[in-house]
Scaffold this motif. Sequence first.
Motif, short mmCIF file in Angstrom:
data_model
loop_
_atom_site.label_atom_id
_atom_site.label_comp_id
_atom_site.label_asym_id
_atom_site.label_seq_id
_atom_site.Cartn_x
_atom_site.Cartn_y
_atom_site.Cartn_z
N TYR A 1 91.64 76.55 24.58
CA TYR A 1 90.29 76.18 24.18
C TYR A 1 90.31 75.09 23.10
N ILE A 2 91.28 75.14 22.21
CA ILE A 2 91.42 74.11 21.19
C ILE A 2 91.63 72.75 21.86
N PHE A 3 92.50 72.72 22.85
CA PHE A 3 92.73 71.48 23.61
C PHE A 3 91.49 71.13 24.43
N GLY A 4 90.98 72.10 25.17
CA GLY A 4 89.93 71.83 26.15
C GLY A 4 88.61 71.41 25.57
N CYS A 5 88.20 71.99 24.43
CA CYS A 5 86.87 71.73 23.90
C CYS A 5 86.73 70.29 23.42
N VAL A 6 87.69 69.77 22.68
CA VAL A 6 87.57 68.40 22.18
C VAL A 6 87.74 67.38 23.30
N TYR A 7 88.63 67.66 24.26
CA TYR A 7 88.76 66.77 25.42
C TYR A 7 87.46 66.77 26.23
N ALA A 8 86.84 67.94 26.36
CA ALA A 8 85.59 68.05 27.11
C ALA A 8 84.50 67.21 26.46
N TYR A 9 84.40 67.29 25.14
CA TYR A 9 83.34 66.53 24.48
C TYR A 9 83.64 65.04 24.53
N TYR A 10 84.91 64.67 24.48
CA TYR A 10 85.28 63.26 24.62
C TYR A 10 84.78 62.73 25.97
N MET A 11 85.03 63.49 27.05
CA MET A 11 84.59 63.07 28.39
C MET A 11 83.06 63.02 28.46
N TYR A 12 82.43 64.05 27.92
CA TYR A 12 80.97 64.13 27.92
C TYR A 12 80.36 62.96 27.17
N ASP A 13 80.92 62.64 26.01
CA ASP A 13 80.41 61.55 25.19
C ASP A 13 80.57 60.20 25.89
N LYS A 14 81.70 60.00 26.55
CA LYS A 14 81.93 58.75 27.29
C LYS A 14 80.97 58.64 28.47
N LEU A 15 80.75 59.76 29.16
CA LEU A 15 79.88 59.74 30.33
C LEU A 15 78.44 59.40 29.96
N LYS A 16 78.00 59.84 28.78
CA LYS A 16 76.64 59.55 28.34
C LYS A 16 76.38 58.05 28.24
N SER A 17 77.40 57.30 27.85
CA SER A 17 77.22 55.85 27.66
C SER A 17 77.66 55.04 28.87
N ASP A 18 78.41 55.67 29.78
CA ASP A 18 78.92 54.95 30.96
C ASP A 18 79.04 55.92 32.13
N LYS A 19 78.05 55.90 33.02
CA LYS A 19 78.03 56.85 34.15
C LYS A 19 79.24 56.67 35.07
N ALA A 20 79.79 55.46 35.11
CA ALA A 20 80.95 55.20 35.97
C ALA A 20 82.21 55.89 35.45
N TYR A 21 82.14 56.38 34.20
CA TYR A 21 83.32 57.05 33.60
C TYR A 21 83.69 58.31 34.37
N ILE A 22 82.76 58.84 35.17
CA ILE A 22 83.08 60.02 35.98
C ILE A 22 84.29 59.76 36.87
N ASN A 23 84.50 58.51 37.27
CA ASN A 23 85.66 58.17 38.10
C ASN A 23 86.97 58.33 37.32
N ASN A 24 86.95 57.98 36.03
CA ASN A 24 88.12 58.21 35.18
C ASN A 24 88.44 59.70 35.10
N ILE A 25 87.37 60.49 35.01
CA ILE A 25 87.55 61.94 34.89
C ILE A 25 88.22 62.49 36.15
N TYR A 26 87.72 62.10 37.32
CA TYR A 26 88.30 62.63 38.55
C TYR A 26 89.72 62.13 38.77
N GLN A 27 89.99 60.92 38.33
CA GLN A 27 91.37 60.43 38.42
C GLN A 27 92.29 61.28 37.54
N ALA A 28 91.85 61.57 36.31
CA ALA A 28 92.67 62.34 35.38
C ALA A 28 92.98 63.73 35.92
N PHE A 29 92.04 64.30 36.70
CA PHE A 29 92.24 65.65 37.22
C PHE A 29 92.97 65.67 38.57
N SER A 30 93.42 64.52 39.01
CA SER A 30 94.16 64.44 40.27
C SER A 30 95.67 64.36 40.00
#
Length: 332
Positions: free
Chosen positions: A262-291
């Motif tokens: 959870y220590i790892f996951g929570c801050v990484y989650a908010y980093y992704m969430y924060d990036k997505l708020k300003s750039d909707k295309a960032y979702i592609n980075n997220i799916y790449q990272a999880f592949s």
Amino acid sequence: MTNEELKIKLDEFLSKNKLSGITLANLDLIIKISELYLDLKEELADVKFSSVDLENYKRLDLFTKIDLVKKIFKKYNYPISNETIDKILSDGTIDFREYEYDKDYLPSMHEGIVAGCAGIKDDFRFISIPNSGYITDAVIFAHELAHYTVGIPENTTDHMVSESLAIFTEFLMEDELSSMGYNEEMKYVRKLRFKNTLNKSYLIRIMAFINVYFTFGDFEYDSYKKLYGKMTEESYNRELSKIKDYFASEIEDLHPQRSLYYIFGCVYAYYMYDKLKSDKAYINNIYQAFSIPYRTDLQSFSKALGIYKIESDLKEAITSYKTELNNETKTL
């Protein structure tokens, strides 16, 4: 407990794999991530759940919550279809646990939220979700289904990576529920996630002392100073005393590894969430990272998300959340 007795306890602790090899190989990374949460200590100090209004706590029916989860997963193109969700709803993969809506149930609630889980039993992958009737069930449903979507975690790297997507998905569901009029409730839920993660950051000192022991083979102040020079000897002795108190317990009763997910996951989650708020295309980075192969080690996963320096990149995420916390309700 003497330092020599502490060495014996720590050797036993490590021999029983209480911290995984991946964690031990990334101690500096985990320590740096854990330290980030300390910046939120003041803002989250008074976050608490009040039982007074439990009877009036907001509720949603099960079918609405299922539809909300489907909506979120479709909106953000999660790699799971509505048909697959319907299938695992009908074949027993998703197990809904029923609860009574009464005050007697409060002691088994986790500060206003009923927990869920996702796991593997006898090679069967399952998701266990509360059906308490409260709106927070939708958040937990989204969290656990995200685990299932990327594969139920089977090792430490899997757990850390999977937890980051699950908590990221929580944040998306919280936004959806906020847009439906549950804004104050969802602000509280997000604060609670960060508060509970902050509370796990006591593990910093344990990992730091393990690092000293690995490096120098002792628990001397001079050894500690070589790695972490800022601490005074008086403070060091207080921290060492806390370490000895921690290891005074039976080793079988110590389970620090889960908290690190959870220590790892929570801050990484908010980093992704924060990036997505300003750039909707960032979702592609997220799916790449999880592949594959990016998700197979923490460094590749981080780089795929655009995280190169923990001290600056993830620090920005914590700073952004700290800004979000300004003037928000702390008690529900």
